[in-house]
Design an enzyme around this catalytic site. Structure first.
Site, PDB file in Angstrom:
ATOM      1  N   ALA A 244       0.835  -1.210   0.000  1.00 50.56           N
ATOM      2  CA  ALA A 244       0.000   0.000   0.000  1.00 50.56           C
ATOM      3  C   ALA A 244       0.870   1.261   0.000  1.00 50.56           C
ATOM      4  CB  ALA A 244      -0.912  -0.013   1.215  1.00 50.56           C
ATOM      5  N   GLY A 247       2.058   2.641  -5.161  1.00 52.17           N
ATOM      6  CA  GLY A 247       2.934   3.385  -6.068  1.00 52.17           C
ATOM      7  C   GLY A 247       4.019   2.506  -6.669  1.00 52.17           C
ATOM      8  N   CYS A 373      11.625   4.377   4.467  1.00 49.74           N
ATOM      9  CA  CYS A 373      11.652   5.846   4.381  1.00 49.74           C
ATOM     10  C   CYS A 373      12.010   6.415   5.755  1.00 49.74           C
ATOM     11  CB  CYS A 373      10.320   6.404   3.879  1.00 49.74           C
ATOM     12  SG  CYS A 373       8.898   5.976   4.906  1.00 49.74           S
TER      13      CYS A 373
END
Length: 469
Positions: A244, A247, A373
């Site tokens: 999810a 992208g 990230c």
């Protein structure tokens, strides 16, 4: 230049991060003073947006040049005729870069104010307008059509519906109210439409709300890089283990020319539905998305056939992307993080469970890409060191393209191993001060270098599986 305060963290979290960034290996290489300076710079840069907005072109439906032309026309409309350049990334041909203009220092603050939540404020700094649910407080005389100054409540202290707020707030720019104060806080079911249309943001970025939705996917530069590092090929069977909002899943399918099979897993149903919607919108048919816990994706009972649905038999996939759930401490802008140390430390064990499943599901000679990230040593280089010890069948691989810096010292990895990693460090370059004059004078290669360096915090490691587990 730095115009916002450094990211606000709980003291124990800031100390934990500092221990990682001022560790023995780094101090030996740089000296304690330089290591501490870099850490403080990092905290300042995290509260500011990256210097470029990055979009990925859906090359399955259109050429990059065609979409670039459409986007140029759109930006002309949004920026009232300003000609902001759009750069095609030389190493990531499906990525377009748009410079962010700012910080803009001569914006006149208005008497009428609105306070928005920190998350909403972060989105405004990256080009979003303010939607009604994000508004926490508004001046008592605010009417629809008023020019108002918008501030972010970075510490979450403002009470919903307050008429004024004297706590810590950060100026985000001016906008025009689409609603009155009474309409926003009338006690009826929560409004969902636009509350404030930003007209003079401190950082001017394009809004991508419903802009060329079939052709463009808003994505940070390192996030678009990850799929190129994975290098999916037509006809392969590929797993996106924590997929999810889709992208990277859709990027995988596009790079495979929609030929092969892309399995996307996520354990939250609404997020899986979003992946399916994105695949449909972008015209990609090779994607199959399932609501399933990635830690349980390996089929232990070899007798029962699940007909292509999870769990899967060991060694079923040619390539696996593990874009792992993480603390997200690399996201920008982020002016405040309220997480406890316990919450921050909770991700490493989960990532290891997912990584173990990924290794089992990968075919011999298959490729596994691990990414986060976040900026923490524990979720990045320490995970690589653990994986190489735990799974002798794995070998660390050089990455192509190599855009980020090398890995961070502190986990006991060799210099050669660190060079095979990609770490995007938000403190790598000074914060730029960009206006239209500086853009006209800037050389293309300097802008591309800045885009590569001044991004969100991110980490990528690539492994190949040498023999059967």
């Amino acid at each position: 230049m730095s115009i916002f305060p450094k990211i606000s963290l709980r003291p124990e979290v800031e100390n934990y991060l500092k221990e990682g960034f001022v560790n023995k290996e780094i101090v030996m290489a740089l000296g304690k003073q330089e290591a501490e300076r870099k850490f403080e710079t990092l905290l300042k840069h995290l509260s500011h947006p990256p210097s470029f907005t990055t979009v990925r072109v859906n090359t399955h439906l259109a050429s990059v040049q065609h979409v670039k032309n459409l986007l140029f026309d759109e930006l002309q409309k949004q920026f009232n005729g300003l000609s902001v350049p759009i750069l095609q990334h030389p190493d990531l041909q499906d990525v377009l870069l748009i410079p962010v203009i700012g910080p803009r220092k001569n914006i006149k603050k208005q008497q009428c104010e609105a306070i928005v939540g920190a998350q909403c404020g972060n989105a405004v700094l990256r080009g979003a307008h303010v939607y009604a649910p994000g508004i926490v407080s508004a001046s008592k005389f605010m009417k629809a059509g008023d020019v108002i100054s918008v501030y972010s409540d970075i510490k979450g202290k403002c009470k919903k519906g307050a008429r004024e707020f004297d706590g810590t707030k950060v100026f985000l720019g001016n906008g025009i109210s689409e609603l009155s104060r009474k309409e926003i806080f009338n006690g009826l079911p929560e409004l969902k439409g636009m509350g404030i249309r930003m007209t003079e943001p401190v950082y001017l970025s394009p809004s991508f709300d419903n802009v060329l939705p079939r052709y463009l996917f808003l994505q940070n530069l390192p996030s678009a890089l990850v799929t190129h590092v994975l290098n999916p090929q037509p006809g392969e069977k590929i797993l996106d283990l924590c997929a999810a909002p889709g992208g990277k899943t859709t990027h995988i399918a596009a790079l495979m020319h929609d030929q092969g099979e892309v399995i996307a897993l996520d354990k939250i149903f609404s997020k899986v539905e979003k992946i399916k919607q994105n695949a449909l919108l972008l015209g990609l048919n090779s994607i199959r998305a399932f609501c399933f816990d990635g830690t349980k994706a390996v089929k232990l009972d070899m007798l029962e056939d699940t007909e292509g649905e999870p769990p899967f038999l060991p060694e079923s996939f040619d390539r696996i992307l593990l874009d792992a759930p993480c603390s997200g401490m690399g996201q920008r802008p982020n002016m405040a993080c309220t997480w406890s140390l316990k919450e921050l430390a909770s991700y490493q064990p989960l990532q290891r469970k997912l990584f173990t499943a990924a290794v089992q599901l990968l075919k011999p000679e298959g490729v596994l890409v691990y990414s986060t990230c976040t900026i923490t040593l524990a979720e990045n280089e320490e995970q690589v060191a653990w994986a190489l010890t735990k799974f002798p069948c794995l070998q660390l691989q050089p990455q192509e393209p190599q855009i980020g810096g090398e890995g961070m010292r502190g986990a006991g990895l060799s210099c050669e191993q660190l060079k095979q990693l990609q770490r995007f460090d938000p403190s790598a370059v000074p914060l730029p001060d960009t206006d239209m004059d500086s853009l006209r004078e800037a050389r293309r290669e300097d802008m591309l270098r800045l885009a590569n360096k001044d991004s969100i915090g991110f980490f990528i490691a690539k492994f190949v599986k040498c023999k059967s587990t």
